[in-house]
Design an enzyme around this catalytic site. Structure first.
Site, PDB file in Angstrom:
ATOM      1  N   HIS A  76       0.830  -1.206   0.000  1.00 13.65           N
ATOM      2  CA  HIS A  76       0.000   0.000   0.000  1.00 13.65           C
ATOM      3  C   HIS A  76       0.873   1.268   0.000  1.00 13.65           C
ATOM      4  O   HIS A  76       0.730   2.141  -0.853  1.00 13.65           O
ATOM      5  CB  HIS A  76      -0.908  -0.034   1.243  1.00 13.65           C
ATOM      6  CG  HIS A  76      -1.807   1.147   1.385  1.00 13.65           C
ATOM      7  ND1 HIS A  76      -3.166   1.078   1.186  1.00 13.65           N
ATOM      8  CD2 HIS A  76      -1.562   2.435   1.720  1.00 13.65           C
ATOM      9  CE1 HIS A  76      -3.703   2.258   1.374  1.00 13.65           C
ATOM     10  NE2 HIS A  76      -2.755   3.116   1.713  1.00 13.65           N
ATOM     11  N   GLU A  77       1.804   1.320   0.954  1.00 14.91           N
ATOM     12  CA  GLU A  77       2.646   2.518   1.064  1.00 14.91           C
ATOM     13  C   GLU A  77       3.577   2.650  -0.140  1.00 14.91           C
ATOM     14  O   GLU A  77       3.883   3.761  -0.571  1.00 14.91           O
ATOM     15  CB  GLU A  77       3.451   2.502   2.366  1.00 14.91           C
ATOM     16  CG  GLU A  77       2.603   2.458   3.639  1.00 14.91           C
ATOM     17  CD  GLU A  77       1.574   3.580   3.749  1.00 14.91           C
ATOM     18  OE1 GLU A  77       1.782   4.655   3.139  1.00 14.91           O
ATOM     19  OE2 GLU A  77       0.547   3.380   4.422  1.00 14.91           O
ATOM     20  N   HIS A  80       1.801   4.552  -2.733  1.00 12.80           N
ATOM     21  CA  HIS A  80       1.886   6.003  -2.508  1.00 12.80           C
ATOM     22  C   HIS A  80       3.256   6.504  -2.952  1.00 12.80           C
ATOM     23  O   HIS A  80       3.382   7.539  -3.594  1.00 12.80           O
ATOM     24  CB  HIS A  80       1.719   6.320  -1.020  1.00 12.80           C
ATOM     25  CG  HIS A  80       0.316   6.263  -0.524  1.00 12.80           C
ATOM     26  ND1 HIS A  80      -0.724   6.888  -1.162  1.00 12.80           N
ATOM     27  CD2 HIS A  80      -0.222   5.689   0.592  1.00 12.80           C
ATOM     28  CE1 HIS A  80      -1.841   6.681  -0.476  1.00 12.80           C
ATOM     29  NE2 HIS A  80      -1.571   5.950   0.588  1.00 12.80           N
TER      30      HIS A  80
HETATM   31 ZN   LIG Z   1      -2.941   5.142   1.879  1.00 13.57          ZN
END
Ligand SMILES: [Zn+2]
Length: 259
Positions: A76-77, A80
């Site tokens: 997830h990170e 980003h």
């Molecule tokens: Zn997030």
């Protein structure tokens, strides 16, 4: 620390990670940058991005062994983080991503984390190096939808709570517990489920992270990322020709810290 390169070797950024807890470190996981991408007067500045987590530490006799949840958080990170090296803007911060959209590049990555074909490349037994057996992959898949109804409702309850605080126009002092009860009564939350966060522990409510009045964005982006991921599922999970994903999604970067 990783140098991020184009397929032709061109440098497009630096990525570094800080994944283990230590004294005094904030809990949770987030992505941010030391230096943003910009291109003023023909001087292309590449970004310096970092991901932070608080994952299981290695011990004396074992390497860091991550849970599936931790792996999904890492993916997830990283999603980003990928927003920045692919960014292509003139002024730093000139193309801020709407909060409704900011979780798309991160949540779409979680799909790859769970894909059997991808699992077999990284989920290797720490002693034998054997790829994860199909039996465990099947268990991951069947556990994936377990309790989703409860989890979605507790998440939505926190989203409503967040929004209820932010639509207040009367700023007089009020009792937090009473306010929460009224908020949950309005959406008729059943007693079996509680809001994922209480007001005083819901960090997203405060303005610091940019998610204030935007906690709902995770589920909004979930609809978007399911749609975007389908383009890969329908063709090839590693489809390098899906350039639209980089151009229209990953290059739309945000300079805010994202969680
Ligand atoms: Zn997030």
């Amino acid at each position: 620390m990783f140098e991020v390169l184009e397929a032709d070797g061109t440098h497009i950024g630096i990525f570094c990670s800080d994944y283990f807890p230590r004294d005094g470190k904030r809990s949770g996981a987030w992505s941010s940058s030391f230096r943003s991408q910009s291109n003023i007067g023909g001087e292309f500045i590449t970004p310096f991005v970092y991901n932070v987590g608080n994952f299981a530490k290695p011990t004396a006799d074992k390497p860091p062994l991550m849970s599936m949840d931790e792996v999904e958080t890492l993916f997830h990170e990283l999603g980003h983080g990928l927003n920045s090296p692919f960014g292509n803007t003139v002024y730093s911060g000139s193309r801020r991503v709407p909060r409704d959209f900011v979780e798309l590049p991160s949540q779409i990555m979680e799909n790859w984390a769970r894909e059997p074909a991808v699992l077999k490349t990284y989920a290797l037994h720490y002693e034998t190096g054997e790829p994860i057996p199909q039996e465990l992959i099947d268990k991951i898949e069947s556990a994936r939808h377990s309790n989703q109804g409860f989890m979605t409702v507790e998440y939505l309850a926190a989203s409503f709570l967040d929004m209820d605080w932010h639509v207040l126009t009367d700023t007089s002092e009020r009792d937090v517990a009473q306010f929460e009860k009224e908020s949950m009564d309005t959406i008729r939350l059943i007693p079996e489920i509680e809001s994922r966060y209480q007001s005083t522990s819901l960090g997203h409510i405060s303005s610091s992270g940019g998610y204030s009045a935007g906690y709902y964005s995770y589920i909004w982006a979930a609809a978007l990322d399911a749609d975007a991921y389908r383009a890969f599922k329908e063709t090839d999970l590693f489809n390098k020709d899906l350039a639209a994903f980089r151009e229209n999604v990953l290059s739309m970067r945000s300079n805010d810290t994202m969680t």
